[in-house]
Design a protein around this motif. Structure first.
Motif, PDB file in Angstrom:
ATOM      1  N   VAL A 153       0.827  -1.204   0.000  1.00  0.00           N
ATOM      2  CA  VAL A 153       0.000   0.000   0.000  1.00  0.00           C
ATOM      3  C   VAL A 153       0.864   1.257   0.000  1.00  0.00           C
ATOM      4  O   VAL A 153       0.612   2.210  -0.756  1.00  0.00           O
ATOM      5  CB  VAL A 153      -0.951  -0.002   1.212  1.00  0.00           C
ATOM      6  N   ALA A 154       1.876   1.294   0.859  1.00  0.00           N
ATOM      7  CA  ALA A 154       2.747   2.466   0.938  1.00  0.00           C
ATOM      8  C   ALA A 154       3.447   2.728  -0.387  1.00  0.00           C
ATOM      9  O   ALA A 154       3.552   3.871  -0.846  1.00  0.00           O
ATOM     10  CB  ALA A 154       3.771   2.280   2.060  1.00  0.00           C
ATOM     11  N   THR A 155       3.915   1.666  -1.018  1.00  0.00           N
ATOM     12  CA  THR A 155       4.600   1.811  -2.303  1.00  0.00           C
ATOM     13  C   THR A 155       3.647   2.313  -3.372  1.00  0.00           C
ATOM     14  O   THR A 155       3.952   3.261  -4.107  1.00  0.00           O
ATOM     15  CB  THR A 155       5.204   0.468  -2.745  1.00  0.00           C
ATOM     16  N   MET A 156       2.465   1.706  -3.465  1.00  0.00           N
ATOM     17  CA  MET A 156       1.482   2.112  -4.464  1.00  0.00           C
ATOM     18  C   MET A 156       1.054   3.560  -4.250  1.00  0.00           C
ATOM     19  O   MET A 156       0.924   4.343  -5.199  1.00  0.00           O
ATOM     20  CB  MET A 156       0.266   1.203  -4.393  1.00  0.00           C
ATOM     21  N   LEU A 157       0.851   3.934  -2.994  1.00  0.00           N
ATOM     22  CA  LEU A 157       0.398   5.283  -2.673  1.00  0.00           C
ATOM     23  C   LEU A 157       1.456   6.317  -3.045  1.00  0.00           C
ATOM     24  O   LEU A 157       1.141   7.386  -3.586  1.00  0.00           O
ATOM     25  CB  LEU A 157       0.072   5.373  -1.182  1.00  0.00           C
ATOM     26  N   LEU A 158       2.706   6.014  -2.775  1.00  0.00           N
ATOM     27  CA  LEU A 158       3.788   6.932  -3.114  1.00  0.00           C
ATOM     28  C   LEU A 158       3.870   7.146  -4.624  1.00  0.00           C
ATOM     29  O   LEU A 158       4.014   8.280  -5.096  1.00  0.00           O
ATOM     30  CB  LEU A 158       5.121   6.389  -2.586  1.00  0.00           C
ATOM     31  N   VAL A 159       3.759   6.059  -5.374  1.00  0.00           N
ATOM     32  CA  VAL A 159       3.788   6.176  -6.836  1.00  0.00           C
ATOM     33  C   VAL A 159       2.594   6.992  -7.325  1.00  0.00           C
ATOM     34  O   VAL A 159       2.732   7.844  -8.217  1.00  0.00           O
ATOM     35  CB  VAL A 159       3.792   4.785  -7.494  1.00  0.00           C
ATOM     36  N   ALA A 160       1.420   6.768  -6.745  1.00  0.00           N
ATOM     37  CA  ALA A 160       0.216   7.494  -7.166  1.00  0.00           C
ATOM     38  C   ALA A 160       0.354   8.991  -6.916  1.00  0.00           C
ATOM     39  O   ALA A 160      -0.013   9.809  -7.764  1.00  0.00           O
ATOM     40  CB  ALA A 160      -1.006   6.947  -6.431  1.00  0.00           C
ATOM     41  N   ILE A 161       0.892   9.352  -5.767  1.00  0.00           N
ATOM     42  CA  ILE A 161       1.066  10.775  -5.448  1.00  0.00           C
ATOM     43  C   ILE A 161       2.067  11.428  -6.401  1.00  0.00           C
ATOM     44  O   ILE A 161       1.836  12.523  -6.923  1.00  0.00           O
ATOM     45  CB  ILE A 161       1.520  10.942  -3.986  1.00  0.00           C
ATOM     46  N   MET A 162       3.170  10.752  -6.642  1.00  0.00           N
ATOM     47  CA  MET A 162       4.208  11.302  -7.511  1.00  0.00           C
ATOM     48  C   MET A 162       3.743  11.350  -8.968  1.00  0.00           C
ATOM     49  O   MET A 162       3.919  12.359  -9.654  1.00  0.00           O
ATOM     50  CB  MET A 162       5.484  10.473  -7.385  1.00  0.00           C
ATOM     51  N   PHE A 163       3.139  10.266  -9.452  1.00  0.00           N
ATOM     52  CA  PHE A 163       2.744  10.189 -10.855  1.00  0.00           C
ATOM     53  C   PHE A 163       1.598  11.149 -11.152  1.00  0.00           C
ATOM     54  O   PHE A 163       1.663  11.943 -12.100  1.00  0.00           O
ATOM     55  CB  PHE A 163       2.347   8.761 -11.210  1.00  0.00           C
ATOM     56  N   ASN A 164       0.525  11.085 -10.364  1.00  0.00           N
ATOM     57  CA  ASN A 164      -0.617  11.959 -10.615  1.00  0.00           C
ATOM     58  C   ASN A 164      -0.260  13.424 -10.417  1.00  0.00           C
ATOM     59  O   ASN A 164      -0.841  14.307 -11.052  1.00  0.00           O
ATOM     60  CB  ASN A 164      -1.792  11.577  -9.708  1.00  0.00           C
ATOM     61  N   GLY A 165       0.704  13.690  -9.530  1.00  0.00           N
ATOM     62  CA  GLY A 165       1.123  15.062  -9.278  1.00  0.00           C
ATOM     63  C   GLY A 165       1.814  15.719 -10.460  1.00  0.00           C
ATOM     64  O   GLY A 165       1.987  16.934 -10.488  1.00  0.00           O
ATOM     65  N   LEU A 166       2.218  14.931 -11.446  1.00  0.00           N
ATOM     66  CA  LEU A 166       2.869  15.487 -12.637  1.00  0.00           C
ATOM     67  C   LEU A 166       1.877  16.213 -13.541  1.00  0.00           C
ATOM     68  O   LEU A 166       2.278  16.977 -14.418  1.00  0.00           O
ATOM     69  CB  LEU A 166       3.555  14.364 -13.439  1.00  0.00           C
ATOM     70  N   PHE A 167       0.590  15.967 -13.330  1.00  0.00           N
ATOM     71  CA  PHE A 167      -0.433  16.517 -14.213  1.00  0.00           C
ATOM     72  C   PHE A 167      -1.436  17.300 -13.377  1.00  0.00           C
ATOM     73  O   PHE A 167      -2.067  16.737 -12.476  1.00  0.00           O
ATOM     74  CB  PHE A 167      -1.131  15.396 -14.982  1.00  0.00           C
ATOM     75  N   LYS A 168      -1.585  18.579 -13.666  1.00  0.00           N
ATOM     76  CA  LYS A 168      -2.366  19.470 -12.802  1.00  0.00           C
ATOM     77  C   LYS A 168      -3.836  19.064 -12.692  1.00  0.00           C
ATOM     78  O   LYS A 168      -4.498  19.384 -11.701  1.00  0.00           O
ATOM     79  CB  LYS A 168      -2.253  20.915 -13.284  1.00  0.00           C
ATOM     80  N   TRP A 169      -4.358  18.384 -13.711  1.00  0.00           N
ATOM     81  CA  TRP A 169      -5.761  17.968 -13.654  1.00  0.00           C
ATOM     82  C   TRP A 169      -5.944  16.624 -12.943  1.00  0.00           C
ATOM     83  O   TRP A 169      -7.053  16.171 -12.747  1.00  0.00           O
ATOM     84  CB  TRP A 169      -6.339  17.886 -15.063  1.00  0.00           C
ATOM     85  N   ARG A 170      -4.835  15.987 -12.538  1.00  0.00           N
ATOM     86  CA  ARG A 170      -4.912  14.707 -11.828  1.00  0.00           C
ATOM     87  C   ARG A 170      -4.341  14.836 -10.421  1.00  0.00           C
ATOM     88  O   ARG A 170      -3.697  13.938  -9.920  1.00  0.00           O
ATOM     89  CB  ARG A 170      -4.126  13.634 -12.600  1.00  0.00           C
ATOM     90  N   ARG A 171      -4.570  15.962  -9.768  1.00  0.00           N
ATOM     91  CA  ARG A 171      -4.012  16.165  -8.428  1.00  0.00           C
ATOM     92  C   ARG A 171      -4.469  15.046  -7.489  1.00  0.00           C
ATOM     93  O   ARG A 171      -5.657  14.722  -7.409  1.00  0.00           O
ATOM     94  CB  ARG A 171      -4.437  17.520  -7.866  1.00  0.00           C
ATOM     95  N   TYR A 172      -3.509  14.488  -6.786  1.00  0.00           N
ATOM     96  CA  TYR A 172      -3.815  13.397  -5.862  1.00  0.00           C
ATOM     97  C   TYR A 172      -2.918  13.537  -4.637  1.00  0.00           C
ATOM     98  O   TYR A 172      -1.707  13.691  -4.799  1.00  0.00           O
ATOM     99  CB  TYR A 172      -3.576  12.036  -6.520  1.00  0.00           C
ATOM    100  N   PRO A 173      -3.486  13.546  -3.434  1.00  0.00           N
ATOM    101  CA  PRO A 173      -4.903  13.384  -3.080  1.00  0.00           C
ATOM    102  C   PRO A 173      -5.749  14.549  -3.594  1.00  0.00           C
ATOM    103  O   PRO A 173      -5.220  15.611  -3.910  1.00  0.00           O
ATOM    104  CB  PRO A 173      -4.889  13.348  -1.556  1.00  0.00           C
ATOM    105  N   VAL A 174      -7.036  14.340  -3.620  1.00  0.00           N
ATOM    106  CA  VAL A 174      -7.932  15.334  -4.190  1.00  0.00           C
ATOM    107  C   VAL A 174      -7.899  16.630  -3.387  1.00  0.00           C
ATOM    108  O   VAL A 174      -8.238  17.698  -3.905  1.00  0.00           O
ATOM    109  CB  VAL A 174      -9.368  14.770  -4.280  1.00  0.00           C
TER     110      VAL A 174
END
Length: 231
Positions: A153-174
């Motif tokens: 979970v920690a690994t997946m969450l870190l990737v999600a925050i970093m990856f989605n954060g690259l795109f302004k319309w995919r801000r994560y967490p919301v």
């Protein structure tokens, strides 16, 4: 009944994300699962460690295909998996009948996530895996909650925050999204938005929205009705 009416009847949405957005979701899911394998294999002996659980695949769908959905937010992901994992292990240890144990594990996981406000659909699979998993997994006992679950979970969450954060319309967490200043709608506009307007608005949002246009229209109608009744 034509095809459009049939798809509406079975709950199929006409809203589609762009090919660019679909590609981003696919790449994000690939990176999330790849990161879990790489981190787990670097920290543990791959021949002995339970590297990953299948429910992480379902979490990847939510985190990268629907990052703005309530079920995809960090609290739901972390607490949902951990609570469900602990319940699954407890059911395996205390309920001798496998069928009953698996059923109770999923049912309790759903109830616990609901009361803890951390509903995350893949959590049901995490609880189920703790009961019907391999002997190697059963030998872990409550260690299952920490490795592989918390590590995954920690690994997946870190990737999600970093990856989605690259795109302004995919801000994560919301919560990272910039919220506009709230405005109070005028009573005269209470009936100005139609079902077709919501369909059009959804078509302009290039991401998966975890709510139908019918639900949005109903929410709007209830909100404007309350506004009219408020002195």
């Amino acid at each position: 009944m034509n095809l459009h009416d049939f798809t509406e009847t079975i709950g199929f949405s006409d809203h589609r994300a762009s090919y660019h957005e679909i590609l981003l979701a696919a790449v994000g899911g690939f990176l999330g699962i790849l990161a879990i394998f790489m981190v787990s294999q670097s920290l543990f002996d791959p021949a002995l460690a339970v590297v990953i659980v299948p429910s992480m695949g379902a979490s990847a769908v939510l985190l990268f295909a629907a990052p703005h959905a309530p079920f995809s937010q960090p609290w739901n992901v972390v607490a949902g998996h951990i609570v469900s994992a602990a319940i699954g292990v407890a059911c395996w240890q205390w309920i001798p009948d496998l069928t009953v144990a698996a059923s109770v594990a999923v049912g309790l996981a759903i109830g616990a996530m609901y009361f803890a406000r951390c509903t995350h659909p893949p959590g049901g699979a995490t609880a189920l895996a703790a009961v019907i998993g391999s002997d190697q997994l059963h030998e872990l006992g409550y260690v299952y909650v920490f490795q592989p679950i918390m590590l995954n979970v920690a690994t997946m969450l870190l990737v999600a925050i970093m990856f989605n954060g690259l795109f302004k319309w995919r801000r994560y967490p919301v919560r990272l999204s910039v919220k506009p200043e709230p405005t109070r709608p005028a009573a005269s506009t209470s009936a100005s938005i139609s079902h077709e307007d919501f369909v059009y608005a959804l078509s302009q949002i290039d991401t998966i929205i975890d709510v139908s246009e019918e639900d949005l229209l109903k929410i709007y109608q209830l909100a404007t009705k309350r506004h009219q009744q408020t002195p």
